[in-house]
Design a protein around this motif. Sequence first.
Motif, short mmCIF file in Angstrom:
data_model
loop_
_atom_site.label_atom_id
_atom_site.label_comp_id
_atom_site.label_asym_id
_atom_site.label_seq_id
_atom_site.Cartn_x
_atom_site.Cartn_y
_atom_site.Cartn_z
N ARG A 7 -26.13 46.94 29.62
CA ARG A 7 -27.00 45.83 29.24
C ARG A 7 -28.18 45.82 30.18
N LEU A 8 -29.35 46.13 29.63
CA LEU A 8 -30.53 46.20 30.48
C LEU A 8 -31.48 45.04 30.23
N SER A 9 -31.18 44.23 29.22
CA SER A 9 -32.09 43.12 28.90
C SER A 9 -32.20 42.18 30.10
N SER A 10 -33.42 41.66 30.26
CA SER A 10 -33.67 40.81 31.43
C SER A 10 -33.43 39.35 31.05
N THR A 11 -32.53 38.69 31.76
CA THR A 11 -32.25 37.27 31.49
C THR A 11 -33.43 36.37 31.85
N PRO A 12 -34.05 36.54 33.03
CA PRO A 12 -35.21 35.68 33.34
C PRO A 12 -36.30 35.79 32.28
N LEU A 13 -36.52 37.01 31.77
CA LEU A 13 -37.55 37.18 30.75
C LEU A 13 -37.19 36.40 29.49
N GLU A 14 -35.90 36.44 29.13
CA GLU A 14 -35.47 35.73 27.92
C GLU A 14 -35.63 34.23 28.11
N VAL A 15 -35.27 33.75 29.31
CA VAL A 15 -35.44 32.32 29.60
C VAL A 15 -36.91 31.93 29.48
N PHE A 119 -50.02 30.74 33.63
CA PHE A 119 -48.93 31.05 34.56
C PHE A 119 -47.77 31.71 33.81
N PHE A 120 -47.44 31.15 32.65
CA PHE A 120 -46.41 31.75 31.80
C PHE A 120 -46.77 33.20 31.48
N CYS A 121 -48.03 33.40 31.04
CA CYS A 121 -48.48 34.75 30.65
C CYS A 121 -48.30 35.72 31.81
N GLY A 122 -48.74 35.30 33.00
CA GLY A 122 -48.66 36.18 34.15
C GLY A 122 -47.24 36.57 34.49
N SER A 123 -46.36 35.55 34.55
CA SER A 123 -44.98 35.87 34.96
C SER A 123 -44.29 36.69 33.89
N LEU A 125 -45.77 38.83 31.87
CA LEU A 125 -46.31 40.19 31.96
C LEU A 125 -45.58 40.98 33.05
N LEU A 126 -45.41 40.34 34.20
CA LEU A 126 -44.72 41.00 35.32
C LEU A 126 -43.30 41.40 34.93
N LEU A 127 -42.55 40.44 34.36
CA LEU A 127 -41.16 40.73 34.02
C LEU A 127 -41.06 41.75 32.89
N GLU A 128 -42.02 41.70 31.94
CA GLU A 128 -42.01 42.67 30.84
C GLU A 128 -42.23 44.08 31.37
N MET A 129 -43.15 44.19 32.33
CA MET A 129 -43.39 45.51 32.93
C MET A 129 -42.11 46.03 33.58
N LEU A 130 -41.45 45.17 34.35
CA LEU A 130 -40.22 45.58 35.04
C LEU A 130 -39.15 45.99 34.02
N THR A 131 -39.01 45.19 32.94
CA THR A 131 -38.00 45.49 31.93
C THR A 131 -38.32 46.80 31.22
N LEU A 132 -39.62 47.00 30.91
CA LEU A 132 -40.02 48.26 30.26
C LEU A 132 -39.68 49.44 31.16
N ALA A 133 -39.93 49.26 32.47
CA ALA A 133 -39.63 50.35 33.42
C ALA A 133 -38.14 50.64 33.42
N THR A 134 -37.31 49.58 33.38
CA THR A 134 -35.86 49.80 33.35
C THR A 134 -35.44 50.54 32.09
N PHE A 135 -35.99 50.09 30.94
CA PHE A 135 -35.62 50.73 29.68
C PHE A 135 -35.97 52.22 29.71
N SER A 136 -37.20 52.53 30.17
CA SER A 136 -37.62 53.92 30.07
C SER A 136 -36.92 54.77 31.12
N SER A 137 -36.55 54.19 32.26
CA SER A 137 -35.84 55.00 33.24
C SER A 137 -34.43 55.30 32.74
N MET A 138 -33.83 54.42 31.94
CA MET A 138 -32.51 54.72 31.40
C MET A 138 -32.60 55.76 30.29
#
Lengths: 141, 140
Positions: A7-15, A119-123, A125-138
């Motif tokens: 499970r690689l989905s990010s919980t903070p991003l979903e929240v 502020f929502f957009c910024g945070s 964007l940051l979490l989406e980048m991190l999640t994308l990185a996790t997905f592609s590294s897997m």
Amino acid sequence: MAPRDKRLSSTPLEVLFFLNGWYYATYFLLELLIFLYKGLLLPYPTANLVLDVVMLLLYLGIEVIRLFFGTKGNLCQRKMPLGISVALTFPSAMMASYYLLLQTYVLRLEAIMNSILLFFCGSELLLEMLTLATFSSMDRI
Amino acid sequence: MGRISGLVPSRFLTLLAHLVVVITLFWSRESNIQACLPLKFTPEEYEKQDNQLVAALCLTLGLFAVELAGFLSGVSMFNSTQSLLSIAAHCSASVALSFFVFERWECTTYWYIFTFCSAFPAVTETALFIAVFGLKKKPF
């Protein structure tokens, strides 16, 4: 696609997506009422009023698509929908800054609410980048 | 979770409503300060009251940070008791503060609003923090 057992989905991003959706719904209703208020009380040129309201509807469309693809991409662990959501973050942030800085009359309330949206957009964007990185590294393994 | 899921967004939205009113107060606090001073006042008196109100507003922002941290970190997100308490407190705070702005209430009334509607939920939130991280319990 990532393996099914990880499970690689990010919980903070979903929240954040969930809360952003509710916040945006409130923002949209409030903004419509604010335009009513400004149209009635202030000398608002019709062309500008129409422009602002049409932009608001466009913003609604962008935000709904962004949040929908973001949630789907995050939960299904797909890079494409999440990438679309990342790409749509920029027009969405542009719209928020339009209502923050460039529209005809900016109320204090609008300034604060748009800053929260940014502020929502910024945070996100940051979490989406991190999640994308996790997905592609897997994917590479 | 199905039954209380409506509490989560409503709590977040009431928190943000209160936050928005508090930030607006930073801009429009002059008339409230003048309301609690005599008709003729010196700049020093004004300064004193102004500092008090600004301190109160900054404290409120700090308590917001506590409560939002507890909410977003999941300590109290699905705790329905804390959610209901927080919704009630912040909802009444936003209504009271809108009256505070529109009716130009005296600046000393802010402390009552602060105590009942901002400090109280933050204290219970801190108690939850201690229960979850200190005592390793899940007070649901």
